[in-house]
Design a protein around this motif. Structure first.
Motif, short mmCIF file in Angstrom:
data_model
loop_
_atom_site.label_atom_id
_atom_site.label_comp_id
_atom_site.label_asym_id
_atom_site.label_seq_id
_atom_site.Cartn_x
_atom_site.Cartn_y
_atom_site.Cartn_z
N GLY A 178 11.39 6.55 1.90
CA GLY A 178 10.52 5.62 1.19
C GLY A 178 11.07 4.21 1.16
O GLY A 178 10.31 3.25 1.12
N ILE A 179 12.40 4.09 1.15
CA ILE A 179 13.02 2.77 1.23
C ILE A 179 14.07 2.79 2.34
O ILE A 179 14.63 3.83 2.66
N ASP A 180 14.30 1.63 2.93
CA ASP A 180 15.26 1.48 4.01
C ASP A 180 16.41 0.61 3.49
O ASP A 180 16.28 -0.61 3.39
N ILE A 181 17.51 1.26 3.15
CA ILE A 181 18.66 0.56 2.56
C ILE A 181 19.18 -0.54 3.48
O ILE A 181 19.54 -1.64 3.05
N ILE A 182 19.21 -0.26 4.79
CA ILE A 182 19.71 -1.25 5.75
C ILE A 182 18.82 -2.49 5.76
O ILE A 182 19.30 -3.62 5.72
N ALA A 183 17.51 -2.28 5.79
CA ALA A 183 16.56 -3.41 5.79
C ALA A 183 16.64 -4.20 4.49
O ALA A 183 16.57 -5.43 4.49
N ILE A 184 16.80 -3.49 3.37
CA ILE A 184 16.90 -4.18 2.07
C ILE A 184 18.17 -5.03 2.02
O ILE A 184 18.15 -6.17 1.57
N GLY A 230 12.38 -6.54 2.80
CA GLY A 230 12.86 -5.33 3.47
C GLY A 230 11.95 -4.14 3.23
O GLY A 230 12.41 -2.99 3.20
N SER A 231 10.66 -4.39 3.03
CA SER A 231 9.73 -3.32 2.68
C SER A 231 9.46 -2.36 3.83
O SER A 231 9.26 -2.77 4.98
N THR A 232 9.43 -1.08 3.52
CA THR A 232 9.03 -0.06 4.48
C THR A 232 7.50 0.03 4.51
O THR A 232 6.81 -0.57 3.69
N ILE A 233 7.00 0.83 5.44
CA ILE A 233 5.55 1.06 5.50
C ILE A 233 5.09 1.72 4.20
O ILE A 233 4.02 1.38 3.68
N THR A 234 5.88 2.63 3.67
CA THR A 234 5.51 3.30 2.42
C THR A 234 5.45 2.31 1.26
O THR A 234 4.53 2.36 0.44
N GLN A 235 6.41 1.40 1.19
CA GLN A 235 6.39 0.37 0.14
C GLN A 235 5.18 -0.55 0.30
O GLN A 235 4.55 -0.94 -0.69
N GLN A 236 4.87 -0.89 1.54
CA GLN A 236 3.71 -1.75 1.77
C GLN A 236 2.41 -1.05 1.37
O GLN A 236 1.49 -1.68 0.84
N LEU A 237 2.35 0.26 1.63
CA LEU A 237 1.18 1.03 1.21
C LEU A 237 1.07 1.00 -0.31
O LEU A 237 -0.02 0.77 -0.86
N ALA A 238 2.19 1.22 -0.99
CA ALA A 238 2.22 1.18 -2.46
C ALA A 238 1.72 -0.16 -2.97
O ALA A 238 0.90 -0.24 -3.91
N LYS A 239 2.20 -1.24 -2.36
CA LYS A 239 1.78 -2.59 -2.75
C LYS A 239 0.29 -2.79 -2.50
O LYS A 239 -0.42 -3.33 -3.37
N PHE A 248 9.56 2.61 -6.88
CA PHE A 248 9.24 3.85 -7.60
C PHE A 248 7.98 4.49 -7.03
O PHE A 248 7.91 5.71 -6.86
N MET A 249 6.97 3.66 -6.72
CA MET A 249 5.72 4.17 -6.18
C MET A 249 5.93 4.76 -4.79
O MET A 249 5.34 5.79 -4.43
N ALA A 250 6.79 4.13 -4.00
CA ALA A 250 7.08 4.62 -2.65
C ALA A 250 7.71 6.00 -2.70
O ALA A 250 7.37 6.89 -1.91
N PHE A 251 8.65 6.20 -3.63
CA PHE A 251 9.28 7.52 -3.79
C PHE A 251 8.24 8.57 -4.16
O PHE A 251 8.27 9.70 -3.66
N LYS A 252 7.32 8.19 -5.04
CA LYS A 252 6.26 9.11 -5.46
C LYS A 252 5.35 9.48 -4.29
O LYS A 252 4.99 10.66 -4.11
N ILE A 253 4.99 8.50 -3.49
CA ILE A 253 4.13 8.75 -2.33
C ILE A 253 4.84 9.65 -1.32
O ILE A 253 4.25 10.61 -0.80
N GLU A 254 6.10 9.35 -1.04
CA GLU A 254 6.86 10.15 -0.06
C GLU A 254 7.02 11.60 -0.53
O GLU A 254 7.08 12.52 0.28
N LYS A 255 7.10 11.79 -1.82
CA LYS A 255 7.26 13.13 -2.38
C LYS A 255 6.00 13.97 -2.20
O LYS A 255 6.07 15.20 -2.05
N ASN A 256 4.86 13.32 -2.20
CA ASN A 256 3.58 14.04 -2.21
C ASN A 256 2.81 14.05 -0.90
O ASN A 256 1.87 14.84 -0.75
N TYR A 257 3.22 13.18 0.05
CA TYR A 257 2.46 13.09 1.30
C TYR A 257 3.39 13.09 2.52
O TYR A 257 4.51 12.59 2.45
N LYS A 258 2.89 13.64 3.61
CA LYS A 258 3.66 13.69 4.85
C LYS A 258 3.66 12.32 5.52
O LYS A 258 2.78 11.49 5.28
N LYS A 259 4.63 12.11 6.40
CA LYS A 259 4.80 10.81 7.05
C LYS A 259 3.56 10.38 7.83
O LYS A 259 3.14 9.22 7.72
#
Length: 233
Positions: free
Chosen positions: A82-88, A105-114, A132-143
Motif C-alpha cells: 500500500g505504501i512504498d517506503i523507498i519512494a516516500i 511518493g504516493s503509490t497507486i493505492t494511495q492515489q486511489l484512496a485520495k 491508513f486508507m491505502a492499508f485498508k484498501i490493500e487488505k480488502n482488495y486484490k492488486k
C-alpha cells in the motif's frame, strides 16, 4: 562534562518535541481517515465506482497501457502493501532540499484512496489519512482490482475521469483498440492533466518520459521504444 549534559538535554527535549508533533499529525490523519469511512464505507465507494456506465475492466486494456501506468506511477505496485517506503524516503529528501511539500511518493493505492475519498490539496494530515486508507484498501482488495479501480477514477483532462471516456474522447475508439503509442500517451496525462491534455508539444515530451521509464524498468526494449515513437509521425 557540564556542556555535554546540557547538549544531551537539548537533544532529548528536541526529540520529544518532534515526537509530539509527529504523534499529533498521525492522530489527526487517523481521525480524518475514520471520519471518511464512517461517512461511506470502502465497499459502498467501490460499488459506486463499478456502477459507472464507462467502467472498464483491466482485461479490456492493452498490456502496453498497463505496463506504461505501472512504470510511470508505481513500478513496485505488485511488491508493496500500500505504501512504498523507498519512494516516500526519496520524496522526503527532495522536499527537504526544495523546502516545499512537492513530492509525496504516493503509490497507486494511495492515489486511489485520495481520488475516492480526499481532496487534491497537499497537506500532511491528508497524506497520513491516505496511508491508513491505502492499508485498508490493500487488505480488502486484490492488486489487479486496485489497479482497475485506479484507472477508472483518475483525471485524463477535458472532463474525462475513466480510461474509456478518455479513449473515446481523444481517439474515438474503445480501450482495447488503442495502439502502443496511444497507450503510452494516455498513461502520461494524469500526472498533470490540465497541462498535457491541451498542449501537444508538452504531451510528446511527457510521452518520451513514460517511454524512458518503461525502458528503465524493462517493460520495453529500445527497438520497441523506437518503433512506438515512429508511430506518432
Amino acid at each position: 562534562m557540564v556542556k555535554i549534559k546540557k547538549f544531551l538535554k537539548i537533544v532529548v527535549l528536541l526529540t520529544l518535541i518532534i515526537m509530539s508533533i509527529v504523534v499529533a499529525f498521525i492522530g489527526n490523519g487517523y481521525k480524518m481517515y475514520k471520519e471518511a469511512i464512517e461517512e461511506i464505507s470502502i465497499e459502498d465507494k467501490i460499488k459506486q465506482i463499478k456502477s459507472k456506465e464507462n467502467y472498464t475492466e483491466i482485461s479490456e486494456l492493452p498490456q502496453t497501457y498497463i505496463d506504461a501506468v505501472l512504470s510511470v506511477e508505481d513500478h513496485r505496485f505488485y511488491k508493496h502493501n500500500g505504501i512504498d517506503i523507498i519512494a516516500i524516503g526519496r520524496a522526503i529528501v527532495n522536499d527537504i532540499r526544495k523546502m516545499e511539500f512537492i513530492e509525496g511518493g504516493s503509490t497507486i493505492t494511495q492515489q486511489l484512496a485520495k481520488n475516492i475519498y480526499f481532496t487534491q490539496e497537499k497537506k500532511v494530515k491528508r497524506k497520513i489519512a491516505e496511508v491508513f486508507m491505502a492499508f485498508k484498501i490493500e487488505k480488502n482488495y486484490k492488486k489487479d482490482e486496485i489497479l482497475e479501480l485506479y484507472i477508472n477514477t483518475i483525471c485524463f483532462g477535458n472532463g474525462y475521469y475513466t480510461i474509456k471516456e478518455a479513449v473515446n474522447g481523444y481517439f474515438n475508439k474503445e480501450p482495447k483498440e488503442m495502439t502502443d503509442c496511444e497507450c503510452i500517451l494516455l498513461a502520461g496525462i494524469p500526472n498533470a492533466p490540465s497541462i498535457y491534455a491541451n498542449n501537444l508539444e508538452l504531451l510528446k515530451q511527457r510521452q518520451k518520459q513514460v517511454l524512458n521509464k518503461m525502458l528503465k524498468y524493462k517493460y520495453l526494449t529500445q527497438d520497441k521504444a523506437n518503433e512506438i515513437l515512429n508511430q506518432r509521425k
